[in-house]
Write an enzyme that holds these catalytic residues in place. Structure first.
Site, PDB file in Angstrom:
ATOM      1  N   ASP A 184      39.155 -23.806  18.431  1.00  0.00           N
ATOM      2  CA  ASP A 184      38.167 -23.545  19.297  1.00  0.00           C
ATOM      3  C   ASP A 184      37.854 -22.253  19.634  1.00  0.00           C
ATOM      4  O   ASP A 184      38.326 -21.348  19.423  1.00  0.00           O
ATOM      5  CB  ASP A 184      39.039 -24.620  20.508  1.00  0.00           C
ATOM      6  CG  ASP A 184      40.100 -23.758  21.101  1.00  0.00           C
ATOM      7  OD1 ASP A 184      41.073 -23.308  20.255  1.00  0.00           O
ATOM      8  OD2 ASP A 184      40.160 -23.463  22.239  1.00  0.00           O
ATOM      9  N   HIS A 187      35.030 -12.939  21.769  1.00  0.00           N
ATOM     10  CA  HIS A 187      34.626 -13.146  22.808  1.00  0.00           C
ATOM     11  C   HIS A 187      33.073 -12.593  23.232  1.00  0.00           C
ATOM     12  O   HIS A 187      32.658 -12.775  24.674  1.00  0.00           O
ATOM     13  CB  HIS A 187      35.534 -13.021  23.923  1.00  0.00           C
ATOM     14  CG  HIS A 187      36.923 -13.934  23.974  1.00  0.00           C
ATOM     15  ND1 HIS A 187      37.518 -14.153  25.081  1.00  0.00           N
ATOM     16  CD2 HIS A 187      37.258 -14.456  22.723  1.00  0.00           C
ATOM     17  CE1 HIS A 187      38.628 -14.927  24.416  1.00  0.00           C
ATOM     18  NE2 HIS A 187      38.186 -15.117  23.078  1.00  0.00           N
ATOM     19  N   GLU A 215      43.220 -23.470  22.458  1.00  0.00           N
ATOM     20  CA  GLU A 215      43.942 -22.190  22.908  1.00  0.00           C
ATOM     21  C   GLU A 215      43.142 -21.297  23.634  1.00  0.00           C
ATOM     22  O   GLU A 215      43.775 -20.879  24.527  1.00  0.00           O
ATOM     23  CB  GLU A 215      44.141 -21.470  21.425  1.00  0.00           C
ATOM     24  CG  GLU A 215      45.120 -20.134  21.541  1.00  0.00           C
ATOM     25  CD  GLU A 215      44.367 -18.818  22.124  1.00  0.00           C
ATOM     26  OE1 GLU A 215      45.136 -17.983  22.323  1.00  0.00           O
ATOM     27  OE2 GLU A 215      43.201 -18.882  22.240  1.00  0.00           O
ATOM     28  N   GLU A 216      41.865 -21.441  23.548  1.00  0.00           N
ATOM     29  CA  GLU A 216      40.934 -20.835  24.565  1.00  0.00           C
ATOM     30  C   GLU A 216      40.853 -21.379  25.997  1.00  0.00           C
ATOM     31  O   GLU A 216      40.076 -20.864  26.758  1.00  0.00           O
ATOM     32  CB  GLU A 216      39.558 -20.653  23.914  1.00  0.00           C
ATOM     33  CG  GLU A 216      39.491 -19.829  22.603  1.00  0.00           C
ATOM     34  CD  GLU A 216      39.904 -18.332  22.780  1.00  0.00           C
ATOM     35  OE1 GLU A 216      40.178 -18.081  23.711  1.00  0.00           O
ATOM     36  OE2 GLU A 216      39.909 -17.663  21.732  1.00  0.00           O
ATOM     37  N   ASP A 268      37.843 -14.565  16.111  1.00  0.00           N
ATOM     38  CA  ASP A 268      38.766 -15.250  17.008  1.00  0.00           C
ATOM     39  C   ASP A 268      38.565 -16.646  17.110  1.00  0.00           C
ATOM     40  O   ASP A 268      37.728 -17.158  17.695  1.00  0.00           O
ATOM     41  CB  ASP A 268      38.674 -14.551  18.297  1.00  0.00           C
ATOM     42  CG  ASP A 268      39.807 -15.217  19.316  1.00  0.00           C
ATOM     43  OD1 ASP A 268      40.734 -15.873  18.785  1.00  0.00           O
ATOM     44  OD2 ASP A 268      39.734 -14.888  20.368  1.00  0.00           O
ATOM     45  N   HIS A 306      43.808 -21.579  15.925  1.00  0.00           N
ATOM     46  CA  HIS A 306      43.121 -22.360  16.899  1.00  0.00           C
ATOM     47  C   HIS A 306      41.709 -22.357  16.194  1.00  0.00           C
ATOM     48  O   HIS A 306      41.150 -21.504  15.835  1.00  0.00           O
ATOM     49  CB  HIS A 306      43.078 -22.040  18.334  1.00  0.00           C
ATOM     50  CG  HIS A 306      42.565 -20.657  18.661  1.00  0.00           C
ATOM     51  ND1 HIS A 306      41.207 -20.524  18.715  1.00  0.00           N
ATOM     52  CD2 HIS A 306      43.304 -19.237  18.537  1.00  0.00           C
ATOM     53  CE1 HIS A 306      40.936 -19.084  19.045  1.00  0.00           C
ATOM     54  NE2 HIS A 306      42.317 -18.706  19.004  1.00  0.00           N
TER      55      HIS A 306
END
Length: 381
Positions: free
Chosen positions: A75, A350, A138-139, A108, A73
Site C-alpha cells: 500500500d 510520501h 502499513e500506511e 516506500d 507493504h
C-alpha cells in the site's frame, strides 16, 4: 540477476492507495509463483479500516533448514496533486547522478519489494526457506495487516529465524543507515468538561479551558528520560487543541487536546497511559490512550553484522545502526523473531514526484541476496 527496476515498474503501475487489495497483489504473485513460491492471500477486517489484503508467500528449503523472511507493504499513501508525471505511470528520467524511476511507491516501498524478488531469484532453493510477509495496510491504521499475518503464521506454526523489513532507512546514500529498533508510540486524547455560560456571569459557568491548559502544562513539563545507549530521549508533543467555540461571549462547555508520545524501552505504552491519565484526573479531566506500538531493539550481534557486511560488500559503506524515525510494521514482527530494517534512500518518500535511483534498486537487490544467503547459513542471531 532479474532486473529489479523492471519489477518495480510493474508494481508502481498497479495503484494501491492504502488499504491495498487486488491488482497489486496479482502483480506480485505473478512474480513469485514462477520463482517457486507458494502464495497464500487473504483479506482481513471490515470497514472503516478494512478490508485489507495480505500475502504470505513461501519457498520451502530442505527439511530442517533455516527460514529467512522478507517483510514489507504494497500500500502507498495518496499521491496528491502536482506530479510532473502520473503517480501510477512509472517514468524513467536521466539525472546527473544516473537514471531515476518516478512513481508513487518507488521508495516506500514497492522498489524494495521488487529488489527482494530479484534477490530471491539469485538464492538457490537448497539454501533454505524464504518467505514474503506482505501487507496492504502499513500506511493506514495497520490494524488488519501485519498483525493478521502474524496470526496466520502462528496458527500454522510458522516462525522465521530472522526477518528483514524493506523500509527506506537510508538517508544520504544507499547503505548509510539500518534500523535495529524503533521507539514506541502512543496517542492520547484529553478532555475536560465544563458548564457553558455567559462570559459576563462566570459564577454561573465552569470554564474547562484553564483546567486543560494547566493539565497540558504539567504534561509538557514531564522529563521522561535522557535516552539510552541505543535510543534517543522519549518526547511528548501536543498535537491538537480544540475548544470549538465560535462565540466570543460564551464560556465553552468542553475543551479537548491530543498528545503524541514517542518513547524508548524505559517505558511501555501502558505505563505512560497511566501517568497521563493520573494527571488528567487531577485536573478534572479524562484521557483516552491509543497505543500504536511498543519499543523494540534487536541488539547488535550476528544479524546486524551480516546485514552490515552485505551492505559494505556492495557499497563500501559501514551503515549506522539507528533506532530513530517513526514506527513501522517491525513493531509487530519483532514478536516473531529478530528483525532489522534496511532499504532505499528516504528523501522523496510520501512526497510528490517520489523517485528512486535505478542503480540503487540494482544494488539493493544484490545486498538483499547477500543478506538472505548469509542469514540462511548463520546459526546465531
Amino acid at each position: 540477476m532479474t532486473d529489479a527496476s523492471l519489477l518495480a515498474e510493474k508494481l508502481i503501475a498497479a495503484p494501491s492507495v492504502t488499504p491495498a487489495t487486488g491488482q497489486v497483489f496479482d502483480v506480485l504473485e505473478d512474480m513469485l509463483a514462477p520463482a517457486g513460491f507458494a502464495v497464500h492471500r487473504f483479506t482481513a477486517g471490515d470497514a472503516p479500516d478494512g478490508p485489507v489484503e495480505n500475502m504470505f508467500a513461501v519457498r520451502e528449503g530442505p527439511p530442517g533448514s533455516r527460514h529467512f523472511a522478507f517483510a514489507g507493504h504494497l500500500d502507498v499513501v495518496p499521491p496528491g496533486d502536482g506530479w510532473t508525471s502520473g503517480p501510477f505511470a512509472p517514468e524513467r528520467r536521466d539525472a546527473p547522478g544516473g537514471e531515476l524511476l518516478y512513481g508513487r511507491g518507488a521508495v516506500d516501498m514497492k522498489g524494495a519489494i521488487a529488489a527482494m524478488v530479484a534477490a530471491v531469484v539469485a538464492v538457490p532453493p537448497e539454501a533454505g526457506t524464504i518467505s514474503f510477509v506482505i501487507t496492504g495496510d502499513e500506511e493506514g491504521p495497520a490494524i488488519h495487516g501485519t498483525r493478521a499475518l502474524i496470526d496466520y503464521m502462528r496458527d500454522r506454526g510458522i516462525r522465521p529465524d530472522l526477518c528483514l523489513v524493506g523500509e527506506p532507512t537510508s538517508v544520504n546514500r544507499l547503505g548509510d543507515t539500518m534500523k535495529i529498533g524503533r521507539r514506541g508510540s502512543v496517542n492520547i486524547w484529553l478532555e475536560v468538561e465544563g458548564t457553558q455560560g455567559h462570559v459576563a456571569y462566570p459564577q454561573n459557568a465552569d470554564n474547562p479551558v484553564p483546567r486543560l491548559v494547566a493539565m497540558l502544562a504539567e504534561i509538557d513539563a514531564l522529563a521522561l528520560d535522557e535516552g539510552t545507549d541505543w535510543f534517543q530521549p522519549s518526547n511528548i508533543e501536543i498535537t491538537e487543541l480544540e475548544v470549538g467555540n465560535p462565540a466570543h461571549n460564551v464560556i465553552p462547555a468542553k475543551a479537548t487536546a491530543r498528545i503524541s508520545i514517542r518513547f524508548n524501552d524505559r517505558h511501555s505504552g501502558a505505563s505512560l497511559s497511566e501517568t497521563i491519565s493520573a494527571i488528567a484526573q487531577r485536573h478534572g479531566g479524562r484521557a483516552r490512550p491509543v497505543i500504536s506500538g511498543e519499543p523494540f531493539l534487536t541488539p547488535p550481534g550476528a544479524f546486524s553484522r551480516l546485514v552490515s557486511e552485505a551492505i559494505r560488500a556492495e557499497t563500501g559503506i559501514e551503515p549506522e545502526a539507528s533506532t530513530g524515525g517513526g514506527t513501522s510494521d517491525a513493531r509487530f514482527l519483532k514478536d516473531l523473531c529478530p528483525v532489522i530494517e534496511f532499504g532505499l534512500c528516504n528523501a522523496t518518500m510520501h512526497k510528490r514526484d517520489e523517485a528512486v535511483a535505478v542503480d540503487d534498486l540494482h544494488a539493493l537487490s544484490r545486498i538483499y541476496a547477500r543478506i538472505a544467503l548469509a542469514a540462511l547459513h548463520t546459526r546465531a542471531a
